[in-house]
Design an enzyme around this catalytic site. Structure first.
Site, mmCIF file in Angstrom:
data_model
loop_
_atom_site.group_PDB
_atom_site.id
_atom_site.type_symbol
_atom_site.label_atom_id
_atom_site.label_comp_id
_atom_site.label_asym_id
_atom_site.label_seq_id
_atom_site.Cartn_x
_atom_site.Cartn_y
_atom_site.Cartn_z
ATOM 1 N N ASP A 47 42.945 30.742 26.342
ATOM 2 C CA ASP A 47 42.831 31.093 25.068
ATOM 3 C C ASP A 47 43.883 30.602 24.146
ATOM 4 O OD1 ASP A 47 40.434 32.495 25.668
ATOM 5 O OD2 ASP A 47 41.421 34.344 25.863
ATOM 6 N N TYR A 75 48.032 34.981 36.749
ATOM 7 C CA TYR A 75 48.469 35.352 35.499
ATOM 8 C C TYR A 75 49.469 36.379 35.172
ATOM 9 C CZ TYR A 75 44.284 32.477 34.588
ATOM 10 O OH TYR A 75 43.339 31.603 34.353
ATOM 11 N N ASP A 89 41.429 41.563 23.132
ATOM 12 C CA ASP A 89 42.723 40.959 23.161
ATOM 13 C C ASP A 89 43.120 41.705 21.458
ATOM 14 O OD1 ASP A 89 41.419 39.294 21.221
ATOM 15 O OD2 ASP A 89 41.998 37.785 22.374
ATOM 16 N N ARG A 181 40.869 39.263 30.034
ATOM 17 C CA ARG A 181 40.378 40.043 28.777
ATOM 18 C C ARG A 181 39.421 41.209 29.490
ATOM 19 N NH1 ARG A 181 37.833 37.298 24.822
ATOM 20 N NH2 ARG A 181 37.857 35.441 25.689
#
Length: 301
Positions: A47, A75, A89, A181
């Site tokens: 993103d 992540y 987000d 997310r």
């Protein structure tokens, strides 16, 4: 007659430590320009507000992108508790709030439900296609969609820090197609407090590490010079998840023409996908069958 794309015929991988505020496509375009490369692509979108490993494939290495995309990746992300947003987000609008703040024990207990084979509904603002159009485009127009759940393998999901009662820092190792997310959103729902991703960093992807990555400033500073070329990793790095077999000299031309040819293999099962090398250089990827490689992808350099 199609126009021939300009640029150098270079093949390999350049790892970028992507900053926030730029799209993955823009990073690829920057790398292509800096290296004057004829062809480039990336192995897994981040993103715009996410940071970390963006592995850019050059030339013939673009044929190995699926093997990096399919590999495990890790992540580290911060989830904001107590708020749900329409984008899942921090860029989105807050659509629900809760005063509940679960303790660390409750969070750790809930994380177990997100490990292993899980089903995950992508965020409304995602690149999933709905009726031929990207979901995020429909979401921007105010359309709410019932997106289908997708399978995801989560190797590990750990609570690694709790800076304050509103925030948790988590580390997730997962397979292809995961939306961090969505993990934050669903964790918030499981805990009854709502949550969204506040920051996200991909620390590794397959064989590529964030600390190997060049910044955009470094790429700009060494653009069009041999110094930047020196950071290109071999095409073969993208194949490290596959078993390697070795070509006979007389097999190279056959394989490059897409024809089956004899290879030397050890410990490889019939029908297994492998890559074939000659003098350390990748020649083809394909299926191993009874002493021969049946190529599905060939590399021409």
């Amino acid at each position: 007659m199609a126009r021939k794309r300009k640029g150098r015929d270079i093949s390999g991988w350049l790892v970028v430590d992507k900053p926030a505020g730029i799209t993955s496509t823009a990073v690829v375009n920057k790398v292509r320009w800096a290296l004057d490369a004829k062809k480039a692509g990336h192995a897994g979108t981040l993103d715009p507000d996410a940071t970390g490993v963006l592995a850019v494939a050059l030339g013939e290495a673009t044929k190995t992108v699926p093997y990096i995309t399919d590999a495990l990746k890790s992540y580290v992300f911060t989830a904001r508790l107590g708020q749900a947003t329409n984008t899942d987000d921090a860029e989105g609008e807050v659509i629900a709030e809760s005063p509940i703040r679960p303790d660390d024990a409750a969070i750790k207990a809930a994380l177990g439900g997100f490990v292993g084979d899980i089903m995950q509904v992508p965020p409304q603002f995602s690149a999933v296609k709905v009726d031929g159009e990207r979901a995020y485009k429909k979401a921007r127009d105010g359309e709410e969609m019932a997106l289908a759940a997708r399978p995801l393998w989560v190797e590990e999901l750990l609570l690694i820090d709790r800076p304050d009662e509103d925030h948790v820092v988590l580390e997730m190792t997962c397979g292809k197609g995961g939306y961090v997310r969505a993990i934050a959103r669903d964790l918030g729902e499981a805990l009854g407090c709502f949550a969204h991703v506040e920051s996200l960093r991909r620390v590794w992807s397959g064989p590529f590490q964030a600390d190997q990555g060049l910044s955009l400033e470094q790429i700009d500073a060494s653009a069009k010079t041999p110094d930047l070329d020196a950071h290109i990793q071999p095409l073969e790095v993208g194949l490290n998840e596959l078993p390697e077999v070795r070509c006979l000299a007389e097999s190279v031309a056959k394989l490059r023409n897409g024809n089956p040819a004899p290879v030397i293999a050890s410990g490889v099962d019939y029908g297994e996908e492998v890559w074939a090398s000659f003098d350390g250089q990748a020649i083809a990827v394909g299926s191993y069958r009874g002493g021969e490689l049946h190529p599905s992808r060939v590399f021409v350099r």
